[in-house]
Design a protein around this motif. Structure first.
Motif, PDB file in Angstrom:
ATOM      1  N   ALA A  58       0.912  -1.097   0.066  1.00 41.47           N
ATOM      2  CA  ALA A  58       0.113  -0.021  -0.011  1.00 41.47           C
ATOM      3  C   ALA A  58       0.872   1.292  -0.057  1.00 41.47           C
ATOM      4  CB  ALA A  58      -1.010  -0.012   1.347  1.00 41.47           C
ATOM      5  N   ALA A  59       2.016   1.308   0.699  1.00 42.03           N
ATOM      6  CA  ALA A  59       2.908   2.397   0.746  1.00 42.03           C
ATOM      7  C   ALA A  59       3.575   2.700  -0.497  1.00 42.03           C
ATOM      8  CB  ALA A  59       3.686   2.378   2.149  1.00 42.03           C
ATOM      9  N   ASP A  60       3.978   1.550  -1.321  1.00 41.94           N
ATOM     10  CA  ASP A  60       4.966   1.501  -2.504  1.00 41.94           C
ATOM     11  C   ASP A  60       4.177   1.244  -3.794  1.00 41.94           C
ATOM     12  OD1 ASP A  60       7.151   1.562  -4.179  1.00 41.94           O
ATOM     13  OD2 ASP A  60       8.037   0.531  -2.863  1.00 41.94           O
ATOM     14  N   PRO A  61       3.439   2.204  -4.306  1.00 46.58           N
ATOM     15  CA  PRO A  61       3.133   1.752  -5.413  1.00 46.58           C
ATOM     16  C   PRO A  61       3.957   1.391  -6.559  1.00 46.58           C
ATOM     17  CG  PRO A  61       2.029   3.924  -4.659  1.00 46.58           C
ATOM     18  CD  PRO A  61       3.317   3.628  -4.034  1.00 46.58           C
ATOM     19  N   ALA A  62       5.059   1.754  -6.525  1.00 45.89           N
ATOM     20  CA  ALA A  62       6.132   1.383  -7.644  1.00 45.89           C
ATOM     21  C   ALA A  62       6.547   0.129  -7.458  1.00 45.89           C
ATOM     22  CB  ALA A  62       7.092   2.443  -7.414  1.00 45.89           C
ATOM     23  N   GLN A  63       6.561  -0.348  -6.246  1.00 43.24           N
ATOM     24  CA  GLN A  63       6.773  -2.025  -6.029  1.00 43.24           C
ATOM     25  C   GLN A  63       5.595  -2.750  -6.755  1.00 43.24           C
ATOM     26  OE1 GLN A  63       7.546  -3.174  -2.167  1.00 43.24           O
ATOM     27  NE2 GLN A  63       7.862  -5.148  -2.476  1.00 43.24           N
ATOM     28  N   ARG A  64       4.463  -2.295  -6.167  1.00 41.81           N
ATOM     29  CA  ARG A  64       3.127  -2.683  -6.710  1.00 41.81           C
ATOM     30  C   ARG A  64       3.110  -2.984  -8.326  1.00 41.81           C
ATOM     31  NH1 ARG A  64      -0.109   0.389  -3.926  1.00 41.81           N
ATOM     32  NH2 ARG A  64      -1.441   1.147  -5.442  1.00 41.81           N
ATOM     33  N   ALA A  65       3.858  -1.922  -9.077  1.00 42.16           N
ATOM     34  CA  ALA A  65       3.777  -1.890 -10.497  1.00 42.16           C
ATOM     35  C   ALA A  65       4.898  -2.657 -11.091  1.00 42.16           C
ATOM     36  CB  ALA A  65       4.058  -0.440 -10.839  1.00 42.16           C
ATOM     37  N   ALA A  66       5.663  -2.768 -10.220  1.00 40.29           N
ATOM     38  CA  ALA A  66       6.959  -3.691 -10.745  1.00 40.29           C
ATOM     39  C   ALA A  66       6.650  -5.033 -10.564  1.00 40.29           C
ATOM     40  CB  ALA A  66       8.136  -3.634  -9.886  1.00 40.29           C
ATOM     41  N   MET A  67       5.808  -5.599  -9.446  1.00 37.73           N
ATOM     42  CA  MET A  67       5.424  -6.848  -9.193  1.00 37.73           C
ATOM     43  C   MET A  67       4.285  -7.233 -10.194  1.00 37.73           C
ATOM     44  SD  MET A  67       5.380  -6.943  -5.212  1.00 37.73           S
ATOM     45  CE  MET A  67       4.809  -8.793  -5.067  1.00 37.73           C
ATOM     46  N   ALA A  68       3.277  -6.393 -10.484  1.00 36.71           N
ATOM     47  CA  ALA A  68       2.485  -6.569 -11.668  1.00 36.71           C
ATOM     48  C   ALA A  68       3.151  -6.853 -12.819  1.00 36.71           C
ATOM     49  CB  ALA A  68       1.433  -5.312 -11.858  1.00 36.71           C
ATOM     50  N   GLN A  69       4.052  -6.200 -13.263  1.00 38.78           N
ATOM     51  CA  GLN A  69       4.680  -6.347 -14.617  1.00 38.78           C
ATOM     52  C   GLN A  69       5.337  -7.781 -14.561  1.00 38.78           C
ATOM     53  OE1 GLN A  69       4.472  -4.875 -17.285  1.00 38.78           O
ATOM     54  NE2 GLN A  69       5.865  -6.292 -18.298  1.00 38.78           N
ATOM     55  N   ARG A  70       5.902  -8.250 -13.488  1.00 36.32           N
ATOM     56  CA  ARG A  70       6.649  -9.495 -13.599  1.00 36.32           C
ATOM     57  C   ARG A  70       5.419 -10.429 -13.640  1.00 36.32           C
ATOM     58  NH1 ARG A  70       9.853 -11.492 -15.188  1.00 36.32           N
ATOM     59  NH2 ARG A  70      10.541 -13.086 -13.721  1.00 36.32           N
ATOM     60  N   SER A  71       4.175 -10.404 -12.840  1.00 42.60           N
ATOM     61  CA  SER A  71       3.328 -11.283 -12.915  1.00 42.60           C
ATOM     62  C   SER A  71       3.065 -11.541 -14.564  1.00 42.60           C
ATOM     63  CB  SER A  71       1.979 -10.897 -12.382  1.00 42.60           C
ATOM     64  OG  SER A  71       2.011 -11.069 -10.799  1.00 42.60           O
ATOM     65  N   LEU A  72       2.794 -10.402 -15.327  1.00 38.76           N
ATOM     66  CA  LEU A  72       2.408 -10.517 -16.598  1.00 38.76           C
ATOM     67  C   LEU A  72       3.638 -11.474 -17.633  1.00 38.76           C
ATOM     68  CD1 LEU A  72       1.191  -7.051 -17.448  1.00 38.76           C
ATOM     69  CD2 LEU A  72      -0.315  -9.000 -17.226  1.00 38.76           C
ATOM     70  N   GLU A  73       4.823 -10.889 -17.097  1.00 41.42           N
ATOM     71  CA  GLU A  73       5.675 -11.658 -17.986  1.00 41.42           C
ATOM     72  C   GLU A  73       5.933 -12.988 -17.571  1.00 41.42           C
ATOM     73  OE1 GLU A  73       8.640  -7.336 -17.689  1.00 41.42           O
ATOM     74  OE2 GLU A  73       9.053  -9.273 -16.481  1.00 41.42           O
ATOM     75  N   ILE A  74       5.657 -13.267 -16.642  1.00 39.46           N
ATOM     76  CA  ILE A  74       5.858 -14.967 -15.951  1.00 39.46           C
ATOM     77  C   ILE A  74       4.835 -15.649 -16.346  1.00 39.46           C
ATOM     78  CG2 ILE A  74       5.804 -16.433 -13.710  1.00 39.46           C
ATOM     79  CD1 ILE A  74       7.231 -14.281 -12.386  1.00 39.46           C
ATOM     80  N   PHE A  75       3.458 -15.126 -16.573  1.00 43.42           N
ATOM     81  CA  PHE A  75       2.259 -15.752 -17.066  1.00 43.42           C
ATOM     82  C   PHE A  75       2.620 -16.006 -18.607  1.00 43.42           C
ATOM     83  CE2 PHE A  75      -1.634 -16.238 -19.511  1.00 43.42           C
ATOM     84  CZ  PHE A  75      -2.183 -17.371 -18.794  1.00 43.42           C
ATOM     85  N   ASP A  76       3.165 -15.282 -19.297  1.00 39.55           N
ATOM     86  CA  ASP A  76       3.688 -15.423 -20.875  1.00 39.55           C
ATOM     87  C   ASP A  76       4.535 -16.500 -20.705  1.00 39.55           C
ATOM     88  OD1 ASP A  76       1.887 -13.434 -21.508  1.00 39.55           O
ATOM     89  OD2 ASP A  76       3.377 -11.879 -21.938  1.00 39.55           O
ATOM     90  N   GLU A  77       5.440 -16.876 -20.046  1.00 37.27           N
ATOM     91  CA  GLU A  77       6.372 -17.770 -19.885  1.00 37.27           C
ATOM     92  C   GLU A  77       5.536 -19.225 -19.702  1.00 37.27           C
ATOM     93  OE1 GLU A  77       9.417 -17.545 -17.166  1.00 37.27           O
ATOM     94  OE2 GLU A  77       9.935 -15.425 -17.701  1.00 37.27           O
ATOM     95  N   LEU A  78       4.716 -19.283 -19.105  1.00 39.56           N
ATOM     96  CA  LEU A  78       3.774 -20.416 -18.521  1.00 39.56           C
ATOM     97  C   LEU A  78       2.338 -20.340 -19.074  1.00 39.56           C
ATOM     98  CD1 LEU A  78       5.321 -20.415 -15.080  1.00 39.56           C
ATOM     99  CD2 LEU A  78       6.057 -21.664 -16.692  1.00 39.56           C
ATOM    100  N   ASP A  79       2.088 -19.943 -20.093  1.00 37.54           N
ATOM    101  CA  ASP A  79       0.763 -20.155 -20.732  1.00 37.54           C
ATOM    102  C   ASP A  79       0.411 -20.964 -21.329  1.00 37.54           C
ATOM    103  OD1 ASP A  79       2.217 -19.587 -22.950  1.00 37.54           O
ATOM    104  OD2 ASP A  79       1.190 -17.451 -23.472  1.00 37.54           O
ATOM    105  N   MET A  80      -0.717 -20.881 -22.175  1.00 37.18           N
ATOM    106  CA  MET A  80      -1.315 -22.318 -22.816  1.00 37.18           C
ATOM    107  C   MET A  80      -0.189 -22.810 -23.670  1.00 37.18           C
ATOM    108  SD  MET A  80      -3.842 -24.210 -23.240  1.00 37.18           S
ATOM    109  CE  MET A  80      -5.540 -23.037 -22.883  1.00 37.18           C
ATOM    110  N   ARG A  81       0.678 -22.115 -24.493  1.00 36.39           N
ATOM    111  CA  ARG A  81       1.549 -22.698 -25.264  1.00 36.39           C
ATOM    112  C   ARG A  81       2.529 -23.443 -24.579  1.00 36.39           C
ATOM    113  NH1 ARG A  81       3.796 -16.986 -27.086  1.00 36.39           N
ATOM    114  NH2 ARG A  81       3.472 -16.558 -24.934  1.00 36.39           N
ATOM    115  N   ARG A  82       2.941 -23.166 -23.499  1.00 40.74           N
ATOM    116  CA  ARG A  82       3.829 -24.190 -22.595  1.00 40.74           C
ATOM    117  C   ARG A  82       3.120 -25.295 -22.129  1.00 40.74           C
ATOM    118  NH1 ARG A  82       8.802 -25.471 -22.446  1.00 40.74           N
ATOM    119  NH2 ARG A  82       7.731 -27.478 -22.538  1.00 40.74           N
ATOM    120  N   SER A  83       2.047 -25.265 -21.813  1.00 39.13           N
ATOM    121  CA  SER A  83       1.137 -26.440 -21.287  1.00 39.13           C
ATOM    122  C   SER A  83       1.097 -27.577 -22.530  1.00 39.13           C
ATOM    123  CB  SER A  83      -0.106 -26.002 -20.984  1.00 39.13           C
ATOM    124  OG  SER A  83      -0.134 -24.904 -19.883  1.00 39.13           O
TER     125      SER A  83
END
Length: 394
Positions: free
Chosen positions: A356-381
Motif C-alpha cells: 500500500a505504501a509503495d505503488p512503484a513496487q506494486r507496479a513492478a510486481m504486476a509487470q513480473r506477473s504478466l511476464e511470468i504468465f507469458d512464460e507459462l501460458d497455454m503454449r507452454r502447457s
C-alpha cells in the motif's frame, strides 16, 4: 507430414479450467486427442459442500474436442477415489487405439483401470497432478503411501509437471528427471486477456458496485470460505489497520465461514466486501478491480487463481503453504509474490502495508506477473504434452 499421434485422456469429469486446454490440444494437426470422462459432473448444476453453493458453470464445457462419458452422473454425488468407476475403460481405450494415455493423478478408480490397461497393452502412460511435499507427514501411513506411489510411478512413462513443488514431489518418489516435462495447469486465458484489455472499465464498474473507493488498495480473496482456505486471516489483517488506512478486501466465494466473516466485518466496520459465489464469466472483472491477490490457505497444492491473477497482472501475497511458489513457477518470491508464514496475520498485515505504501513496487510486481504468465501460458502447457509424447513414442 508425420502421422498424428493419438492421445487418450482419462479424467473423472469435465473441469472448467481445463476445457480450454483440451481444445488447444484438439486444434493441433499433429495430434488426435480424445477425452474419456467418468461422468458428466459439472456439466449440469451441482451442489458444492465446501463452497456451500449450487454450481452451474456459465461456459461451454464440451465443444471443440472429442469426448465421451462412461456413465451418467448421480444426482448430488461428487467424484471420489471410488466413483466414477466403469468397467468400460478398457473397452473404450481399445476402441480409440491411443499411442499414449494421459492420466489425472493416480488415486481414482477409472485412472487405475486405465493404468492397468496401459500396462497390459504396452501403451505408455503419462500422468499429470499438482501433488507436492508441503503437506506430507511422517509415520506408518506415509511409509505405506511412499511404497504405493513408487509402485505407480514405476509404471509411468512421462510425468507432466505443473510447477517446481510438483517436480520435487515426482523426483522424491522416483520419477527420472529426464521424464518430467513442464506443462502448467491452464485457465481460460482468452477470456482473461480480454478482461485485461478492458481493465479500466471493469475496474470502475466493480468498484462502483461494491462501493470501493478508487484510491483504496484492494486485496482480492478468491476461493471457498472454509477453514482450510483461512479467509479469516485476511479479516484479521484488516482489523490491524486504523480506519482510513486505505486498504480493503473483496471476498469472491462462499462457504461455511461466509456469514461469520460478513458479520464480523460489519460489527467492526472493516472495509471488507463479500461477493458470494462468482461464476467464471464474472470472475475476471473482480480481478480487474483488485490491486493484489491474497491467498492465506494452509493447504493448496497449485491453485489456479495464481495463473488467473498473474494473467491479470496482479501482485500476490501468499502463505508459505501454497505449492505454486517456486523459482520457475507462476509465483516467484521477491518477484511477483510476497510469502509470509501461514497463520501469521501480523506478517500478512505487514505485507499489505508494504504494498500500500509503495505503488512503484506494486507496479513492478504486476509487470513480473504478466511476464511470468507469458512464460507459462497455454503454449507452454501444450508444448509440454508434445515433448512428453515425443519421448514416450520414440
Amino acid at each position: 507430414m508425420a502421422s498424428s499421434k493419438r492421445l487418450a485422456i482419462v479424467v473423472t469429469h469435465p473441469i472448467q479450467h481445463f476445457v480450454p486446454f483440451y481444445r488447444a490440444l484438439a486444434a493441433r494437426d499433429d495430434l488426435d486427442v480424445h477425452l474419456i470422462f467418468g461422468a458428466p459432473v459439472g456439466v449440469q448444476a451441482y451442489f458444492d459442500e465446501e463452497m456451500n453453493a449450487e454450481i452451474s458453470w456459465n461456459m461451454e464445457m464440451l465443444g471443440g474436442y472429442s469426448h465421451e462419458f462412461l456413465e451418467d452422473a448421480r444426482p448430488g454425488q461428487q467424484p471420489s477415489p471410488s466413483w466414477p468407476s466403469s468397467s468400460k475403460v478398457a473397452e473404450r481405450l481399445a476402441a480409440f487405439r491411443p499411442d499414449a494415455v494421459l492420466l489425472y493423478g493416480y488415486n481414482q478408480a477409472n485412472v487405475r483401470r486405465a493404468l492397468w490397461w496401459c500396462g497390459r497393452n504396452r501403451v505408455p502412460a503419462m500422468i499429470i497432478s499438482d501433488s507436492e511435499l508441503l503437506q506430507q507427514r511422517g509415520g506408518l501411513k506415509q511409509a505405506v503411501k511412499s511404497l504405493l506411489v513408487r509402485l505407480v510411478y514405476s509404471r509411468i512413462s512421462a510425468f507432466l509437471s505443473v510447477g517446481d513443488r510438483n517436480e520435487e514431489y515426482y523426483r522424491h518418489f522416483g520419477a527420472p528427471a529426464d521424464r518430467i516435462f513442464r506443462s502448467p495447469f491452464t485457465i481460460d486465458e482468452d477470456t482473461y486477456r480480454a478482461a485485461r484489455a478492458d481493465r479500466a472499465a471493469l475496474r470502475a464498474q466493480v468498484r462502483a458496485e461494491f462501493g470501493i473507493p478508487e484510491d483504496e488498495m484492494l486485496a482480492l480473496f478468491v476461493g471457498k470460505l472454509s477453514a482450510r482456505k483461512r479467509p479469516q486471516d485476511l479479516i484479521d489483517a484488516l482489523a490491524r489497520f486504523h480506519a482510513g488506512h486505505g486498504i480493503g478486501a473483496l471476498f469472491a466465494g462462499n462457504g461455511e465461514l461466509f456469514e461469520e466473516l460478513k458479520a464480523r466485518a460489519a460489527a467492526e466496520n472493516l472495509p471488507a466486501r463479500f461477493a458470494g459465489f462468482v461464476n467464471v464469466d464474472r470472475l475476471p472483472a473482480l480481478y480487474a478491480a483488485a490491486d493484489v491477490l491474497v491467498h492465506p490457505s494452509q493447504a493448496d497444492p497449485h491453485p489456479l487463481i495464481t495463473s488467473e491473477g498473474a494473467c491479470m497482472g496482479l501482485p500476490m501475497i501468499y502463505s508459505d503453504r501454497i505449492g505454486a511458489v517456486g523459482p520457475t513457477d507462476i509465483a516467484r518470491d521477491g518477484e511477483n509474490v510476497i510469502v509470509y508464514p501461514c497463520g501469521d496475520t501480523a506478517a500478512l498485515a505487514e505485507a499489505l502495508a508494504i504494498l500500500a505504501a509503495d505503488p512503484a513496487q506494486r507496479a513492478a510486481m504486476a509487470q513480473r506477473s504478466l511476464e511470468i504468465f507469458d512464460e507459462l501460458d497455454m503454449r507452454r502447457s501444450v508444448a509440454g504434452v508434445m515433448e512428453a509424447l515425443d519421448a514416450v513414442c520414440a
